[in-house]
Write a protein that holds these residues in place. Structure first.
Motif, mmCIF file in Angstrom:
data_model
loop_
_atom_site.group_PDB
_atom_site.id
_atom_site.type_symbol
_atom_site.label_atom_id
_atom_site.label_comp_id
_atom_site.label_asym_id
_atom_site.label_seq_id
_atom_site.Cartn_x
_atom_site.Cartn_y
_atom_site.Cartn_z
ATOM 1 N N TYR A 307 0.838 -1.200 0.000
ATOM 2 C CA TYR A 307 0.000 0.000 0.000
ATOM 3 C C TYR A 307 0.875 1.253 0.000
ATOM 4 N N GLY A 444 5.750 21.193 8.001
ATOM 5 C CA GLY A 444 4.310 21.333 8.192
ATOM 6 C C GLY A 444 3.714 20.061 8.769
ATOM 7 N N PHE A 445 4.195 18.933 8.253
ATOM 8 C CA PHE A 445 3.763 17.626 8.741
ATOM 9 C C PHE A 445 4.099 17.493 10.224
ATOM 10 N N GLY A 448 1.904 19.604 12.531
ATOM 11 C CA GLY A 448 0.633 18.929 12.773
ATOM 12 C C GLY A 448 0.796 17.817 13.804
ATOM 13 N N TYR A 452 -1.032 17.090 17.351
ATOM 14 C CA TYR A 452 -1.626 15.793 17.706
ATOM 15 C C TYR A 452 -1.205 15.391 19.108
ATOM 16 N N THR B 67 -3.265 6.090 7.804
ATOM 17 C CA THR B 67 -3.713 7.053 6.799
ATOM 18 C C THR B 67 -4.718 8.023 7.391
ATOM 19 N N PHE B 68 -5.612 7.479 8.227
ATOM 20 C CA PHE B 68 -6.659 8.292 8.836
ATOM 21 C C PHE B 68 -6.041 9.423 9.656
ATOM 22 N N LEU B 69 -4.961 9.092 10.396
ATOM 23 C CA LEU B 69 -4.337 10.118 11.227
ATOM 24 C C LEU B 69 -3.394 11.011 10.424
ATOM 25 N N ALA B 70 -2.769 10.468 9.376
ATOM 26 C CA ALA B 70 -1.788 11.268 8.625
ATOM 27 C C ALA B 70 -2.462 12.246 7.667
ATOM 28 N N PRO B 72 -4.888 14.568 7.836
ATOM 29 C CA PRO B 72 -4.959 16.005 8.169
ATOM 30 C C PRO B 72 -3.584 16.667 8.116
ATOM 31 N N LEU B 73 -2.525 15.878 8.392
ATOM 32 C CA LEU B 73 -1.177 16.449 8.364
ATOM 33 C C LEU B 73 -0.781 16.835 6.941
ATOM 34 N N ILE B 74 -1.227 16.032 5.947
ATOM 35 C CA ILE B 74 -0.940 16.379 4.543
ATOM 36 C C ILE B 74 -1.564 17.726 4.214
#
Lengths: 555, 308
Positions: A307, A444-445, A448, A452, B67-70, B72-74
């Protein structure tokens, strides 16, 4: 070495293309060892793969046009043989179609070779050295020679109008073959020939540059529009293999050093992410035993590494910064904006198609990612897992290269081999610092991620998804595969009838040709009734006409 | 003047977030006044954000957690990067890395990309549906948007770096004053409305139909990040329009006041459009952007080519 000198030539362009060919051969063989295990005719399969590699390298290094065309023709034959090894019922038919399209353009190339010889002013056919010809296109014969040779490059690379073999082959040939030949090798070879034709063999007129740019723009948008509505993973990727060629042709068609460098960079990038996509997608569909998008889903859980590589390659092909696809597309856009300085309106059309095509690409890859990896599974995925390192390593390496070529674009590919291949220094009117840009995005990542940590993401709790208050587990039919996401696009006025005509194979040169051929032969067969008086009547009629012509001529 | 990390933290993140929250307050206040309500106090958007950040984060079963958590960071990475570049363009245009039109265009699609991936990753059919609408909306507005951006490129004599385009306007007047620039600005403004997901183009979230679409299963910190991105976009996109069409911002007291007025004007127009229109369907949105809006943008390009 002196005996080889008139026939072969090593320069930055041929050397780097050959190095990529060799690299893909190694990766394909590694992948095939996992993928083709237990299949029939393994000996022949690996033999053909190795022969393809050798002939491709010979073609790339060939300086003699005749030698080049011979290697080129044999490559078409090998593709036919390899496609024929496919296990799907349509493989034989597709192999025939591929062979007719590639073989047909190969014969055009031989014609082009003869015309080029007549123009080049060389005593012998074997004196046609590709790198030193520089035939000015001044007469219609010159245009003919160029177009004949160009058709070979376009058919090999899979550009319109000779593209229709690519989606079919993508669907029916053995998967490693698809990743090896139409996705990477044929792009490298076709675009290599295009660059040689434009830079070394001919001196192009402005009209031909315009022709190439229009062809490239049209290929980008038309092929990606078709990709958008496909239901089969391989076929969808096959249409992208066509669409991406459009960018390369467009870049090279600008004729500027920046455009040519962008086109070449895009060629290398495309081969990286496109074979990565076929390899990783193939690993999933081999495990799922189907290519149909509505029967997949949920594989992000079962095959996390696959993936990740697929996602990286998909974002790269969609041109998301800081990956490699972005940098090469960005170079092509800039070359178009600069070309616009001294030529009318053409660049706006080309630039709009290129930019819009990029969004369409993103859209169709979002559909793929949803349908294969993120949607709720259509069938049970328990027990499905990453199969073996052989099926994993090739696309992991390629995805890594996609990132590397994006983040260090100027230092590695552009500085090391694409720049020297183009020769002239490249001037960038735009402004993207690959490493600084990547760090900016990473920062930026990270910002964020800090939010979190301050927030509650680390203590997250798993709950039932909210679907209007219903329990999703009890509603197995409440599932969205994503196959019909872009139905709305198909129903837009004007596009509706284009899609309809395309579904009738109205734009397929091969289908049109075979329809015409069959129609004529049906007409002829109607005349052949087998009745003796009819044949006698035809004979008498023929003799009368002959006599009339011959006697009329003497009188 | 500053080092890059300073620009990123001070301007790209903090200033953009503060101004974005203010813009969001302007939006809510104007909306309230249109509806004869008093409206929230100025700190309300910030309070909402802090509150959301502290709420529990829930992850739906069946979602792809990383993916779900990442996702919003994108979104955040995209909007922070483009706003950093825009602020450098405004404050110190001679700096090496200021970005160009194509870079800005691509970075500006990343917030939407994050929303789409997040919606897909939640494994919720409603979220998938909403995310697919978001993608179709991008398809719809991106065509007229790129065509509208050709006008500043043509009018500035084929410059594509953001500071060059801004500098050209400082010398020769804002592009919006040309007939071509005005048409292109109009088209770009409508596209901005859709990029922000504001009514009438909020089909992707459509709370009353698909309960928030891609955001349906987001809560707590994840939702707070998306909220923050949207607020930041509320100032980044108007700033982009100001740099491309409205003459940029000059660094003097008067220039800064004037620049702030331009930003407020764009925000106010976006808010007014959102308050005076009903939501349209996704197929209507696609037809709207591909036909009338594209024609307006094309007309702008044609006028720009003949020098108007």
């Amino acid at each position: 070495m002196n005996e080889l000198e008139p026939y072969f030539r090593l320069d930055w362009l041929s050397g780097s293309v050959a190095a990529f060919v060799a690299g893909y051969t190694v990766l394909t063989i590694v992948y095939s060892m996992g993928y083709m295990r237990g299949r029939q005719a393994q000996g022949r399969y690996y033999g053909y793969i190795l022969l393809t590699c050798i002939l491709s390298i010979a073609a790339v290094f060939a300086d003699n046009l005749v030698l080049f065309v011979v290697c080129w023709g044999l490559l078409g034959l090998l593709l036919y043989l390899l496609t024929n090894l496919g296990e799907s019922p349509g493989a034989a038919k597709t192999a025939k179609k591929t062979f007719i399209i590639i073989g047909g353009t190969d014969s055009l190339m031989i014609l082009g070779l003869a015309l080029a010889w007549s123009l080049g002013g060389r005593p012998s056919l074997f004196d046609l050295r590709m790198t030193t010809l520089e035939i000015p296109i001044v007469s219609p014969v010159g245009v003919m020679a160029y177009l004949c040779l160009l058709s070979g490059a376009l058919a090999k690379a899979g550009a319109m109008p000779f593209h229709t073999w690519v989606p079919d082959t993508a669907q029916d040939a053995p998967l490693p073959v698809v990743a090896f030949i139409p996705a990477s090798l044929d792009k490298l070879l076709g675009i290599y020939l295009l660059v040689r034709l434009n830079v070394d063999i001919f001196v192009l007129t402005k009209g031909l540059y315009v022709f190439l740019m229009l062809l490239g723009s049209f290929t980008i948008v038309a092929a990606v529009m078709m990709a958008l509505v496909q239901h089969d993973m391989r076929r969808l990727l096959g249409y992208h293999a066509v669409s991406q060629v459009g960018y390369m042709i467009l870049g090279i068609g600008t004729g500027t050093p920046l455009g040519i460098a962008g086109g070449l960079f895009h060629m290398f990038n495309n081969s990286l992410y496109k074979s990565c996509l076929f390899f990783s997608g193939g690993a999933v569909t081999r495990e799922a035993r189907t290519d149909a998008l509505d029967e997949l889903g949920g594989y992000a859980h079962a095959m996390p590494v696959t993936y990740t590589t697929f996602l990286i390659a998909a974002l790269a092909i969609s041109g998301i910064p800081p990956l490699n696809g972005f940098v090469s597309k960005w170079m092509i856009y800039q070359s178009l904006a600069t070309v616009g300085r001294n030529s009318g309106w053409l660049w706006t059309l080309c630039l709009a198609s290129a930019l819009f095509g990029s969004v369409l690409t993103l859209a169709s890859f979002m559909k793929l990612i949803h349908a294969i990896f993120l949607a709720r599974p259509a069938r049970k995925i328990e027990g499905k897992k990453e199969t073996s390192l052989l099926l994993l390593a090739p696309h992991a390496i390629l995805a890594g290269l996609c990132v590397l070529f994006g983040v260090f674009a100027f230092q590695l590919p552009l500085g090391r081999f694409i720049g020297p291949a183009v020769g002239t220094p490249i001037d960038y009117p735009g402004d993207w610092h690959t490493l600084a840009g990547a760090l900016l995005l990473l920062a930026g990542f990270g910002a964020g991620a800090v939010l979190y940590i301050i927030g509650t993401a680390l203590r997250a709790r798993t709950v039932e998804p909210f679907v209007g208050g219903e329990v999703l587990e009890e509603q197995p039919a409440m599932r969205m595969s994503g196959v019909e996401f872009y139905k709305t696009v198909e129903e837009v006025p004007f596009l509706r009838w284009i899609y309809h005509a395309a579904s009738q194979k109205f734009f397929d040169l091969y289908e049109l040709g075979s329809r015409a051929t069959l129609g004529i032969s049906r007409m002829l067969s109607r005349i052949h009734t087998g009745e003796l008086p009819t044949y006698l009547a035809w004979c008498v009629l023929g003799i009368i006409v002959l006599l009339f012509v011959l006697l009329g001529g003497s009188a | 003047m500053f080092a890059y990390p300073t620009y990123f933290v001070l301007f790209g993140l903090v200033l953009t977030a503060v101004l974005g929250l203010l813009a969001s307050w302007v939006d809510r206040k104007v909306t309230a006044r249109v509806q004869y309500r008093v409206g929230p106090p100025v700190l309300q958007p910030a309070i909402d954000l802090v509150k959301l950040l502290g709420k529990e984060t829930l992850i739906p079963a069946g979602a792809h957690k990383p993916t779900f958590l990442a996702a919003p960071l994108i979104s955040l990475a995209g909007v922070a990067a483009v706003s950093t570049l825009l602020w450098i363009t405004v404050l110190q245009p001679s700096r090496g890395f200021t970005g160009d039109v194509f870079v800005a265009l691509y970075l500006l699609t990343m917030p939407s990309l994050g929303i789409i991936l997040g919606g897909f990753a939640s494994g919720n059919p409603v979220a998938s549906l909403g995310a697919s609408r978001e993608m179709k909306l991008i398809l719809a507005y991106e065509l007229p948007f790129v065509i509208a951006l050709f006008v500043p490129i043509i009018l500035s004599g084929h410059a594509i770096r953001l500071p060059d385009i801004a500098a050209h306007q400082a010398d020769a007047g804002a592009f919006v004053l040309h007939p071509s620039g005005f048409l292109a600005f109009l088209a770009a403004l409508l596209c901005t409305q859709a990029k922000m997901g504001l009514v009438p183009f909020d089909v992707a979230e459509a709370e009353t139909e698909i309960t928030g679409g891609p955001l349906v299963d987001y809560s707590g910190s994840g939702l707070a990040l998306y909220r923050l991105c949207k607020n930041m976009l509320f100032i980044t996109l108007p700033l982009f329009l100001v740099v491309m069409f409205l003459g940029g911002i000059t660094l003097s007291v008067l220039g800064i006041v004037y620049g702030a007025l331009k930003l407020i004007l764009v925000v106010a127009v976006l808010t007014l459009i959102r308050n005076t229109n009903p939501r349209i369907r996704i197929d209507q949105a696609m037809r709207f952007f591909w036909f009338p809006v594209t024609v307006v943008a094309l007309a702008g390009v044609v006028l720009a080519m003949v020098g108007w």
